[in-house]
Scaffold this motif. Sequence first.
Motif, PDB file in Angstrom:
ATOM      1  N   ILE A   1      11.731 -22.219 -38.587  1.00  0.00           N
ATOM      2  CA  ILE A   1      12.584 -21.691 -39.642  1.00  0.00           C
ATOM      3  C   ILE A   1      13.930 -22.407 -39.724  1.00  0.00           C
ATOM      4  CG2 ILE A   1      13.530 -19.887 -38.125  1.00  0.00           C
ATOM      5  CD1 ILE A   1      13.578 -18.012 -40.539  1.00  0.00           C
ATOM      6  N   ALA A   2      14.366 -23.000 -38.599  1.00  0.00           N
ATOM      7  CA  ALA A   2      15.714 -23.584 -38.541  1.00  0.00           C
ATOM      8  C   ALA A   2      15.879 -24.756 -39.496  1.00  0.00           C
ATOM      9  CB  ALA A   2      16.034 -24.023 -37.116  1.00  0.00           C
ATOM     10  N   LYS A   3      14.824 -25.554 -39.655  1.00  0.00           N
ATOM     11  CA  LYS A   3      14.942 -26.708 -40.548  1.00  0.00           C
ATOM     12  C   LYS A   3      15.118 -26.255 -41.995  1.00  0.00           C
ATOM     13  CE  LYS A   3      11.530 -29.678 -40.955  1.00  0.00           C
ATOM     14  NZ  LYS A   3      10.611 -30.780 -40.588  1.00  0.00           N
ATOM     15  N   GLY A   4      14.409 -25.210 -42.377  1.00  0.00           N
ATOM     16  CA  GLY A   4      14.599 -24.673 -43.718  1.00  0.00           C
ATOM     17  C   GLY A   4      16.010 -24.151 -43.914  1.00  0.00           C
ATOM     18  N   HIS A   5      16.552 -23.487 -42.891  1.00  0.00           N
ATOM     19  CA  HIS A   5      17.936 -23.009 -42.974  1.00  0.00           C
ATOM     20  C   HIS A   5      18.904 -24.179 -43.105  1.00  0.00           C
ATOM     21  CE1 HIS A   5      21.514 -20.597 -42.203  1.00  0.00           C
ATOM     22  NE2 HIS A   5      21.859 -21.476 -41.272  1.00  0.00           N
ATOM     23  N   ALA A   6      18.656 -25.244 -42.357  1.00  0.00           N
ATOM     24  CA  ALA A   6      19.526 -26.422 -42.449  1.00  0.00           C
ATOM     25  C   ALA A   6      19.521 -27.001 -43.859  1.00  0.00           C
ATOM     26  CB  ALA A   6      19.090 -27.475 -41.438  1.00  0.00           C
ATOM     27  N   VAL A   7      18.358 -27.025 -44.491  1.00  0.00           N
ATOM     28  CA  VAL A   7      18.274 -27.505 -45.874  1.00  0.00           C
ATOM     29  C   VAL A   7      19.101 -26.607 -46.791  1.00  0.00           C
ATOM     30  CG1 VAL A   7      16.702 -27.786 -47.843  1.00  0.00           C
ATOM     31  CG2 VAL A   7      16.059 -28.656 -45.586  1.00  0.00           C
ATOM     32  N   ASP A   8      19.006 -25.298 -46.603  1.00  0.00           N
ATOM     33  CA  ASP A   8      19.756 -24.362 -47.432  1.00  0.00           C
ATOM     34  C   ASP A   8      21.266 -24.569 -47.307  1.00  0.00           C
ATOM     35  OD1 ASP A   8      17.488 -23.056 -48.443  1.00  0.00           O
ATOM     36  OD2 ASP A   8      17.455 -21.613 -46.792  1.00  0.00           O
ATOM     37  N   VAL A   9      21.752 -24.680 -46.072  1.00  0.00           N
ATOM     38  CA  VAL A   9      23.205 -24.802 -45.901  1.00  0.00           C
ATOM     39  C   VAL A   9      23.699 -26.174 -46.347  1.00  0.00           C
ATOM     40  CG1 VAL A   9      23.288 -23.066 -44.078  1.00  0.00           C
ATOM     41  CG2 VAL A   9      23.032 -25.470 -43.455  1.00  0.00           C
ATOM     42  N   ALA A  10      22.873 -27.196 -46.217  1.00  0.00           N
ATOM     43  CA  ALA A  10      23.256 -28.515 -46.727  1.00  0.00           C
ATOM     44  C   ALA A  10      23.387 -28.484 -48.244  1.00  0.00           C
ATOM     45  CB  ALA A  10      22.234 -29.563 -46.304  1.00  0.00           C
ATOM     46  N   LEU A  11      22.450 -27.835 -48.894  1.00  0.00           N
ATOM     47  CA  LEU A  11      22.490 -27.699 -50.351  1.00  0.00           C
ATOM     48  C   LEU A  11      23.768 -26.967 -50.776  1.00  0.00           C
ATOM     49  CD1 LEU A  11      20.201 -28.211 -52.694  1.00  0.00           C
ATOM     50  CD2 LEU A  11      20.112 -25.721 -52.696  1.00  0.00           C
ATOM     51  N   ALA A  12      24.058 -25.856 -50.116  1.00  0.00           N
ATOM     52  CA  ALA A  12      25.248 -25.074 -50.459  1.00  0.00           C
ATOM     53  C   ALA A  12      26.527 -25.870 -50.215  1.00  0.00           C
ATOM     54  CB  ALA A  12      25.259 -23.777 -49.648  1.00  0.00           C
ATOM     55  N   ALA A  13      26.559 -26.629 -49.130  1.00  0.00           N
ATOM     56  CA  ALA A  13      27.755 -27.412 -48.809  1.00  0.00           C
ATOM     57  C   ALA A  13      28.002 -28.492 -49.850  1.00  0.00           C
ATOM     58  CB  ALA A  13      27.613 -28.031 -47.425  1.00  0.00           C
ATOM     59  N   ALA A  14      26.945 -29.153 -50.302  1.00  0.00           N
ATOM     60  CA  ALA A  14      27.105 -30.195 -51.317  1.00  0.00           C
ATOM     61  C   ALA A  14      27.598 -29.611 -52.633  1.00  0.00           C
ATOM     62  CB  ALA A  14      25.789 -30.937 -51.514  1.00  0.00           C
ATOM     63  N   LEU A  15      27.056 -28.467 -53.026  1.00  0.00           N
ATOM     64  CA  LEU A  15      27.502 -27.826 -54.261  1.00  0.00           C
ATOM     65  C   LEU A  15      28.967 -27.404 -54.152  1.00  0.00           C
ATOM     66  CD1 LEU A  15      24.382 -25.593 -55.039  1.00  0.00           C
ATOM     67  CD2 LEU A  15      25.121 -27.625 -56.308  1.00  0.00           C
TER      68      LEU A  15
ATOM     69  N   ASN B   1      15.875 -32.898 -48.647  1.00  0.00           N
ATOM     70  CA  ASN B   1      14.497 -32.965 -48.161  1.00  0.00           C
ATOM     71  C   ASN B   1      14.519 -33.292 -46.666  1.00  0.00           C
ATOM     72  OD1 ASN B   1      11.780 -33.337 -47.682  1.00  0.00           O
ATOM     73  ND2 ASN B   1      11.648 -35.287 -48.789  1.00  0.00           N
ATOM     74  N   ALA B   2      14.072 -32.356 -45.847  1.00  0.00           N
ATOM     75  CA  ALA B   2      14.010 -32.570 -44.404  1.00  0.00           C
ATOM     76  C   ALA B   2      12.551 -32.577 -43.974  1.00  0.00           C
ATOM     77  CB  ALA B   2      14.782 -31.491 -43.651  1.00  0.00           C
ATOM     78  N   GLY B   3      11.930 -33.752 -44.024  1.00  0.00           N
ATOM     79  CA  GLY B   3      10.542 -33.883 -43.586  1.00  0.00           C
ATOM     80  C   GLY B   3       9.570 -33.039 -44.355  1.00  0.00           C
ATOM     81  N   GLY B   4       9.835 -32.786 -45.636  1.00  0.00           N
ATOM     82  CA  GLY B   4       8.924 -31.977 -46.433  1.00  0.00           C
ATOM     83  C   GLY B   4       9.429 -30.589 -46.726  1.00  0.00           C
ATOM     84  N   ASP B   5      10.500 -30.152 -46.062  1.00  0.00           N
ATOM     85  CA  ASP B   5      11.189 -28.917 -46.436  1.00  0.00           C
ATOM     86  C   ASP B   5      12.225 -29.300 -47.486  1.00  0.00           C
ATOM     87  OD1 ASP B   5       9.661 -27.805 -44.478  1.00  0.00           O
ATOM     88  OD2 ASP B   5      11.324 -26.947 -43.344  1.00  0.00           O
ATOM     89  N   LEU B   6      12.055 -28.803 -48.694  1.00  0.00           N
ATOM     90  CA  LEU B   6      12.792 -29.305 -49.849  1.00  0.00           C
ATOM     91  C   LEU B   6      13.506 -28.177 -50.573  1.00  0.00           C
ATOM     92  CD1 LEU B   6      13.305 -31.560 -52.066  1.00  0.00           C
ATOM     93  CD2 LEU B   6      11.170 -30.763 -53.105  1.00  0.00           C
ATOM     94  N   ALA B   7      14.749 -28.432 -50.992  1.00  0.00           N
ATOM     95  CA  ALA B   7      15.467 -27.505 -51.864  1.00  0.00           C
ATOM     96  C   ALA B   7      16.178 -28.300 -52.937  1.00  0.00           C
ATOM     97  CB  ALA B   7      16.460 -26.660 -51.071  1.00  0.00           C
ATOM     98  N   VAL B   8      16.263 -27.708 -54.123  1.00  0.00           N
ATOM     99  CA  VAL B   8      16.829 -28.357 -55.300  1.00  0.00           C
ATOM    100  C   VAL B   8      17.770 -27.372 -55.985  1.00  0.00           C
ATOM    101  CG1 VAL B   8      16.284 -29.350 -57.558  1.00  0.00           C
ATOM    102  CG2 VAL B   8      14.775 -29.784 -55.617  1.00  0.00           C
TER     103      VAL B   8
END
Length: 327
Positions: A186-200, A210-217
């Motif tokens: 679950i941690a990699k998905g959380h990392a993707v979420d917080v990275a997305l929020a930080a960039a915005l 995209n972290a090895g197939g865990d993707l958020a847009v």
Amino acid sequence: RGASAAVRQRHQEHRRRHPVLPPRHGRRGGAAAVPRASPGGALRRTMLQRARPWLGTIVEVRVAAVDGAREAATLEAAFDAVARVHAALSFHSPHSELSRLNREAARGEVAVGADTAAVLTLALELAAASAGAFDPCVGGALVAAGVLPAPAGAPTPDAAAEWRDVVLDGDRVHFRRPLWLDLGGIAKGHAVDVALAAALAAGAGAVQVNAGGDLAVAGDTAALVQMRVPGRGARLLPLAELRDGAAAGSAHGVDETLPVHLDRQSGAPPTTPRAVTVFAPRCALADALTKPVLCDPAAAAPLLQRYGASACVLGPDARLQRWGLAA
């Protein structure tokens, strides 16, 4: 395949091969993500992209902003967030908060930061909601199988310990029995979420992480999500265009994919080879929900509905099924 192979089915993240493949710019057969017009001004027509090794994989971030001069700063903000999660939740690092929990939480309360508390809150919620199909307490078995290193200074796990023995009270964590958490599922998905929020937050108008197939847009961009169809002459099966959401994938027993999960209810790996892709509002949810879907898609359907998620499941007959929200 032996006890060691069976216990590796419980490994929820390490060495996972991902069937979710958002296309890269220039990849044949794929569609590059091109941002649309932003209400606040014209975005760059191409997205600035960087990739760095984190979380045991390659993390790729793409951004576009109305102010092109801010794009580099938005990238750095995203990678800083990923590095923060890695530092907090790494099983391998003796300095991480997760390692400290495994060493000390059975002896008394341990204070944790916001990322650890958030991931553990969701992990325990999903463990309860799935009756253990998602299980964060697999570290001891994975160490015994040689998949993970033993955490230095941590007490030997109690064989009867389970997720119900993890007590989270705000930012304080206590284990009722010695156990070794592994939040790799679950941690990699959380990392993707917080990275997305930080960039915005740093000024990006469009972001893909995209972290090895865990993707958020998020923002004025979209990504085509595809699933790798196993077999000779493997091809990519387009699933959906992802906008303002997340997706994650996993597989069991198909092609040469490594075993990744054990159904804690049956004590055995899933009996049917499957590749799954889960779509959810957050990547941490998508990441974690792949595990119960792998075990039993029909049984996981109410769980998907509860969390506003859906799943694409490819079985041994190569027939694609959809479960959950808007199935």
